[in-house]
Design a protein around this motif. Structure first.
Motif: not given
Length: 186
Positions: A164-184
């Protein structure tokens, strides 16, 4: 420049990276940008695939961990075209996290020693053996250049628990202090 960190689910994280030459365009700036990105995200290492480049380059600054791991004192290095020659020593279990897997920490089994050949930012060749947590940090970052991530070392049951956590990361549903980029591209 601080770059976005590519997160789990992006295909570049599963590619085996390519060696580069010393005339790789913008290499010095890229190394500086990777270090800035690593520091902004409060990481101790960052591999080029984590910023979207399938090249054999990673930077490490593990000095923030030297109080717990004395072998990390002044442990700041740039690894270009790194290739692990052998791993040996006892198998050690330690908790690992990853900027490309925000919010996930799991115990990972790794050998206590690694022999690695690489060139530094001046393209000076090195053939070195690292031990302890320094070896772990190197193997973690090296895995990224081989298209692997620390979750690949987990048992199927552990992977099921974090799906479930991996799926959320894939969708960008994470709270981080840095910019992220997903596959989409999110």
């Amino acid at each position: 420049m601080i770059l976005p960190v590519v997160v789990y689910g992006h295909p570049v994280l599963r590619k085996v990276a390519e060696d580069i030459t010393k005339d790789y365009e913008g290499l010095s700036q890229l190394i500086d940008d990777m270090k800035q990105t690593m520091y902004k995200a409060e990481g101790v290492g960052l591999a080029a695939p984590q910023i979207g480049l399938a090249i054999r380059l990673f930077v490490i600054d593990a000095t923030p961990m030297e109080e717990d791991y004395p072998e990390l004192k002044d442990f700041k290095k740039v690894f270009i075209n790194a290739h692990v020659i052998e791993t040996h020593g006892e198998l050690v279990v330690e908790s690992e996290g990853c900027l490309s897997l925000p919010g996930i920490r799991e115990d990972v089994v790794r050998p206590s020693k690694v022999r690695i050949q690489y060139v530094d930012e001046n393209f000076t060749p090195h053939d070195e053996v690292f031990e302890g947590f320094a070896a772990r940090v190197i193997m973690h970052e090296y895995d990224h250049t081989e298209g692997k991530m620390f979750v690949d070392h987990l048992s199927p049951l552990k992977k099921k628990f974090i799906k479930g956590k991996l799926n959320n990361i894939t969708k960008g549903n994470v709270d981080v202090s840095y910019r992220i980029k997903t596959a989409t591209g999110k």
